[in-house]
Write a protein that holds these residues in place. Structure first.
Motif, mmCIF file in Angstrom:
data_model
loop_
_atom_site.group_PDB
_atom_site.id
_atom_site.type_symbol
_atom_site.label_atom_id
_atom_site.label_comp_id
_atom_site.label_asym_id
_atom_site.label_seq_id
_atom_site.Cartn_x
_atom_site.Cartn_y
_atom_site.Cartn_z
ATOM 1 N N GLY A 89 94.864 -9.380 65.012
ATOM 2 C CA GLY A 89 94.858 -8.681 63.737
ATOM 3 C C GLY A 89 96.092 -7.826 63.533
ATOM 4 N N THR A 90 95.884 -6.542 63.267
ATOM 5 C CA THR A 90 96.987 -5.606 63.033
ATOM 6 C C THR A 90 97.968 -5.593 64.178
ATOM 7 N N TRP A 91 97.456 -5.698 65.394
ATOM 8 C CA TRP A 91 98.338 -5.593 66.564
ATOM 9 C C TRP A 91 99.103 -6.879 66.850
ATOM 10 N N TYR A 92 98.805 -7.920 66.122
ATOM 11 C CA TYR A 92 99.593 -9.148 66.186
ATOM 12 C C TYR A 92 100.581 -9.197 65.031
ATOM 13 N N ALA A 93 100.199 -8.585 63.903
ATOM 14 C CA ALA A 93 101.002 -8.689 62.676
ATOM 15 C C ALA A 93 102.011 -7.561 62.512
ATOM 16 N N ASN A 94 101.665 -6.339 62.915
ATOM 17 C CA ASN A 94 102.575 -5.197 62.766
ATOM 18 C C ASN A 94 103.473 -5.085 63.989
ATOM 19 N N THR A 95 104.751 -5.380 63.819
ATOM 20 C CA THR A 95 105.631 -5.482 64.980
ATOM 21 C C THR A 95 106.956 -4.747 64.796
ATOM 22 N N TYR A 96 107.021 -3.802 63.868
ATOM 23 C CA TYR A 96 108.280 -3.086 63.614
ATOM 24 C C TYR A 96 108.734 -2.335 64.863
ATOM 25 N N PRO A 97 110.029 -2.096 65.018
ATOM 26 C CA PRO A 97 110.522 -1.350 66.180
ATOM 27 C C PRO A 97 109.821 -0.011 66.314
ATOM 28 N N GLY A 98 109.347 0.281 67.510
ATOM 29 C CA GLY A 98 108.675 1.542 67.757
ATOM 30 C C GLY A 98 107.187 1.516 67.506
#
Length: 547
Positions: A85-94
């Motif tokens: 879910g979110t932890w697969y899709a949201n990958t911005y630096p930091g």
């Protein structure tokens, strides 16, 4: 109950634990659409339980069915090609967990080797996949599948899920006795809109749809926003991506708390050999956070004292760490908790970097290579990164829900406001349960804990649906309305985006607050442990007589 230990492969190969940008953009981007191909035959499938979403909530639902209900007949529909879910899709630096991961994880699968208190995105994803693999959830998954409608069949007393294969547009009609939704709220990016953006020749991207193929070294980056995502992104741009400059456009203020004390990780590391030790540390973290709950609600002596103490802690830290020239821009004047408090990791110290410039002036327009502010200042831009949050309405209405007697839940919610009885059940929707849905979030606790509590509730109300004793179970409409009215009345006494709190936030709009739980997390846990069956209409299979 047990523990897991992750292999830390994500630290060596983080790309393996990130969604492909094209896949994410096809689902969440400005031009996202669900393909339809009517030349392919419709497929018909079925299972006893259907789970919508493969993030923390969907995984929790699957694990609960296997662990507690001993029910293997379920499928999980997920739009991406992997769980997370979110932890697969949201990958911005930091990108990282903003609260201690020992609390932001499943209590029955605690991790023994987090790399830090608030681990990075790829490590969170690796944790989820480690748990998924342990329980064999991949065999239940239907990846790259999008739900367009779920409809209750009054005659058959089951749900029809209308699903599209995102790879070829084929229609799948899936029949299930029970539906558990866990598709999340912070999903669809709220894109930055500004005159001239369409003419920008540089790279524009939202933090929730990050493009890792865009080179950042030596670039002039404009960051729009200063909430939780920007708080993590800005230090990473300067320290890890080696950009030339960062101009951050501050659109609102936030209370920023000191970083989590390092002693917590020390204690965690010392006790990680024991499941009991891990549970003890988790319990301490949860209880300390719960002690802050009074600051969010009411105006009594204890409430004001706790609010005053937390405000003083935040302001002392912010004034000490923030350069004097930026203090008027970042330090808030509303009640603490009105917006989600941010636990700093490295943001405020980063503001001393000579490459960063904070601006409170609004943007007037954008040219091919610059951002022009209302005051006339022109700032060169190679990359514009929008940390502008999420479109909650789109999440609430991402697919049609048609309940009994043809009731369209979207119509109900648009008139009244999105809601779910005890955060779990929707009126006129038999055998449908929501995890992480309306009014399940808080400003101080772990959403994973809330999801786990919701899963406990579901596990207690579905056994007789699973064994066939009950034909259907649906919350009574008057109880649904009673919950909604009581919750909204209680939330008006809180600081969340209200007149009492003194700020505007994504927690609430002018009419309703469909995001925040109105009581403490201890109350939430208790109520999830003790479902009130008298608030439901129950139809027996034998004679279809309502209880």
């Amino acid at each position: 109950m047990s523990v897991v230990t992750i292999a830390k492969e994500s630290h060596k190969n983080p790309d393996k634990f990130r969604v492909d940008f094209k896949d994410a953009d096809s689902v969440l981007g400005p031009k996202a659409s669900v393909p339809e191909n009517e030349t392919l035959p419709t497929l018909y499938t079925s299972s006893k339980v259907a789970i919508i979403g493969g993030g923390f909530a969907g995984v929790s639902a699957g694990l609960t069915l296997l662990r507690v209900n001993k029910e293997p007949d379920f499928v999980v529909f997920e739009r991406y090609d992997e769980y997370g879910g979110t932890w697969y899709a949201n990958t911005y630096p930091g990108c990282a967990s903003d609260i201690p991961a020992l609390w932001y994880s499943y209590s029955y699968e605690l991790n023994t080797n987090w790399s830090r208190v608030q681990p990075p995105q790829y490590e969170m994803e690796e944790y989820i996949l480690t748990v998924v693999k342990k329980y064999g959830l991949h065999k239940h998954a239907r990846f790259r599948k999008a739900i367009t409608k779920v409809q209750w069949d009054d005659t058959e007393s089951n749900w029809k899920l209308y699903v599209r294969d995102l790879t070829n547009g084929q229609l799948i009609i899936h029949t299930a006795k029970i539906v558990i939704t866990g598709h999340g709220g912070l999903v669809y990016p709220k894109q930055f809109e500004c005159k001239g953006l369409e003419n920008f020749k540089g790279e524009y991207m939202h933090s929730a749809l990050w493009r890792h193929d865009v080179p950042l070294k030596g670039k002039n980056v404009i960051v729009i926003g200063n909430g939780c995502s920007a708080n993590q992104l800005v230090p990473a741009l300067l320290k890890d991506c080696d950009v030339k400059s960062v101009t951050q456009v501050v659109r609102s203020k936030h209370y920023i708390m000191p970083r989590v004390p390092p002693i917590l990780y020390t204690v965690y590391s010392l006790l990680a050999f024991s499941r009991f030790g891990l549970l003890l540390v988790r319990l301490v973290v949860a209880l300390l956070a719960e002690l802050r709950f009074p600051l969010f609600k009411g105006d009594g002596i204890i409430t004001n004292f706790i609010r005053k103490v937390n405000t003083a802690i935040s302001l002392k830290y912010m004034k000490k760490q923030t350069p004097e020239k930026y203090q008027d821009i970042v330090i808030p004047d509303f009640k603490i908790g009105c917006k989600r408090m941010i636990y700093d990791y490295d943001y405020l110290p980063t503001l001393h970097d000579p490459r960063i410039d904070l601006r409170a002036d609004p943007i007037d327009h954008i040219t091919e290579d610059s951002v022009v502010f209302k005051n006339g200042d022109v700032v060169k831009a190679d990359v514009i990164a929008a940390c502008t949050g999420y479109d909650l309405n789109k999440s609430f209405y991402s697919y049609d829900i048609i309940g009994r007697n043809g009731v369209n839940i979207a119509d109900v919610w648009r008139k009244q406001g999105p809601s779910a009885y005890e955060t779990i059940s929707i009126r006129d929707c038999p055998n449908l349960f929501v995890l992480g849905g309306p009014n399940s979030a808080t400003g101080h606790a772990s959403v994973v804990m809330a999801i786990e509590n919701g899963s406990t509730y579901v596990s207690k109300v579905i056994p007789k649906l699973l064994d066939g004793t009950y034909k259907s179970l649906v919350v009574k409409t008057e109880k649904y309305n009673e919950w909604f009215e009581t919750a909204q009345k209680e939330l008006k006494k809180t600081v969340y985006g209200s007149a009492f709190g003194g700020c505007h936030s994504w927690y609430a709009n002018e009419q309703t607050n469909s995001i925040v739980y109105p009581y403490s997390q201890i109350t939430y846990w208790w109520r999830m442990e003790h479902p009130n069956f008298s608030d439901y209409e129950i139809t027996l299979n034998e004679d279809k007589k309502k209880l």
